[in-house]
Design a protein around this motif. Structure first.
Motif, short mmCIF file in Angstrom:
data_model
loop_
_atom_site.label_atom_id
_atom_site.label_comp_id
_atom_site.label_asym_id
_atom_site.label_seq_id
_atom_site.Cartn_x
_atom_site.Cartn_y
_atom_site.Cartn_z
N SER A 112 0.85 -1.19 0.00
CA SER A 112 0.00 0.00 0.00
C SER A 112 0.88 1.24 0.00
O SER A 112 2.06 1.16 0.33
CB SER A 112 -0.93 -0.03 1.20
N PRO A 113 0.39 2.36 -0.38
CA PRO A 113 -0.96 2.71 -0.78
C PRO A 113 -1.28 2.25 -2.20
O PRO A 113 -0.38 1.92 -2.98
CB PRO A 113 -1.00 4.23 -0.69
N LEU A 114 -2.56 2.26 -2.53
CA LEU A 114 -3.02 1.71 -3.79
C LEU A 114 -3.18 2.75 -4.91
O LEU A 114 -3.82 2.46 -5.91
CB LEU A 114 -4.39 1.04 -3.59
N TRP A 115 -2.64 3.94 -4.75
CA TRP A 115 -2.85 4.97 -5.77
C TRP A 115 -2.31 4.54 -7.12
O TRP A 115 -2.91 4.84 -8.16
CB TRP A 115 -2.23 6.29 -5.32
N GLY A 116 -1.18 3.87 -7.15
CA GLY A 116 -0.64 3.40 -8.43
C GLY A 116 -1.53 2.35 -9.07
O GLY A 116 -1.76 2.36 -10.28
N GLY A 117 -2.04 1.43 -8.25
CA GLY A 117 -2.96 0.43 -8.77
C GLY A 117 -4.25 1.05 -9.28
O GLY A 117 -4.81 0.62 -10.30
N LEU A 118 -4.73 2.09 -8.59
CA LEU A 118 -5.93 2.78 -9.04
C LEU A 118 -5.68 3.48 -10.37
O LEU A 118 -6.51 3.45 -11.27
CB LEU A 118 -6.39 3.79 -7.99
N ALA A 119 -4.52 4.10 -10.52
CA ALA A 119 -4.18 4.76 -11.79
C ALA A 119 -4.12 3.75 -12.94
O ALA A 119 -4.65 3.98 -14.02
CB ALA A 119 -2.86 5.50 -11.67
N LEU A 120 -3.50 2.59 -12.68
CA LEU A 120 -3.47 1.54 -13.70
C LEU A 120 -4.87 1.03 -14.01
O LEU A 120 -5.19 0.72 -15.16
CB LEU A 120 -2.58 0.38 -13.25
N GLY A 121 -5.70 0.95 -12.98
CA GLY A 121 -7.09 0.52 -13.19
C GLY A 121 -7.87 1.50 -14.05
O GLY A 121 -8.69 1.09 -14.87
N LEU A 122 -7.62 2.80 -13.87
CA LEU A 122 -8.30 3.79 -14.71
C LEU A 122 -7.84 3.69 -16.16
O LEU A 122 -8.64 3.83 -17.09
CB LEU A 122 -8.07 5.19 -14.16
N VAL A 123 -6.54 3.43 -16.37
CA VAL A 123 -6.03 3.23 -17.73
C VAL A 123 -6.67 1.98 -18.33
O VAL A 123 -7.08 1.97 -19.50
CB VAL A 123 -4.49 3.13 -17.73
N TRP A 124 -6.76 0.92 -17.53
CA TRP A 124 -7.40 -0.32 -17.97
C TRP A 124 -8.86 -0.06 -18.37
O TRP A 124 -9.32 -0.52 -19.42
CB TRP A 124 -7.32 -1.37 -16.87
N ALA A 125 -9.59 0.67 -17.54
CA ALA A 125 -11.00 0.95 -17.82
C ALA A 125 -11.14 1.76 -19.13
O ALA A 125 -12.03 1.48 -19.94
CB ALA A 125 -11.64 1.70 -16.66
#
Length: 139
Positions: A119-132
Motif C-alpha cells: 500500500s498505498p493503492l494509488w498506483g494500482g488505481l491509476a493503472l485501473g483507470l487506464v485499464w477501464a
C-alpha cells in the motif's frame, strides 16, 4: 401532438437533476456519518463501532462509487439505447458489460499491486483507470 405521445415525453433534465440530487444527498449522508477526530475526518475509524464489517470511510466511498456508476449507466441505457459491438475480445459487449469487465479487471490490478508493491493503492488505481479507458475504447 396526441395524448399517447405526450404521455411518453420524458423530461430528461429533471431526471438528471433528480438523480444528481439523490447521489449528492447520499454522499452528504456518508460524509456526515463519517467519524471525526479533532475536527478532521478519521479515515480509518469504524463508522459503526462494534459492527460486523469494517465500514470505514474508504469502504463506504467505494460502494458509493459503484452504486453511482450503476445509477448513471442505467440512466444512459434508458436514454440512449445501446447496440452491442464486437471488440478485440471477439465477444459482443454493451456499456454495462464493459463496465463489469473494467471493474473486475481493476480489482485484479489492485490485488496484484498489493502483492507486488504494497500500500498505498494509488498506483494500482491509476493503472485501473487506464485499464477501464482501454476496455471502453477497444473491447
Amino acid at each position: 401532438m396526441s395524448e399517447a405521445a405526450s404521455a411518453r415525453t420524458v423530461r430528461w433534465g429533471a431526471v438528471y437533476a433528480g438523480a444528481g440530487a439523490a447521489l449528492l444527498a447520499i454522499l452528504g449522508a456518508i460524509l456526515l456519518a463519517a467519524p471525526r477526530k479533532d475536527g478532521a475526518l478519521d479515515w480509518f475509524a469504524p463508522m459503526i463501532p462494534g459492527g460486523w464489517m469494517a465500514w470505514t470511510l474508504p469502504v463506504a466511498l467505494f460502494f458509493y462509487v459503484i452504486g453511482s456508476l450503476l445509477v448513471v449507466f442505467t440512466i444512459l441505457a434508458i436514454r440512449f439505447p445501446e447496440t452491442p459491438r464486437v471488440g478485440v475480445l471477439r465477444i459482443e459487449t454493451t456499456r454495462g458489460d464493459r463496465l463489469f469487465i473494467s471493474l473486475l479487471g481493476t480489482g485484479f490490478i489492485c490485488l496484484a499491486w498489493l502483492f507486488f508493491a504494497g500500500s498505498p493503492l494509488w498506483g494500482g488505481l491509476a493503472l485501473g483507470l487506464v485499464w477501464a479507458a482501454a476496455v471502453f475504447r477497444w473491447v
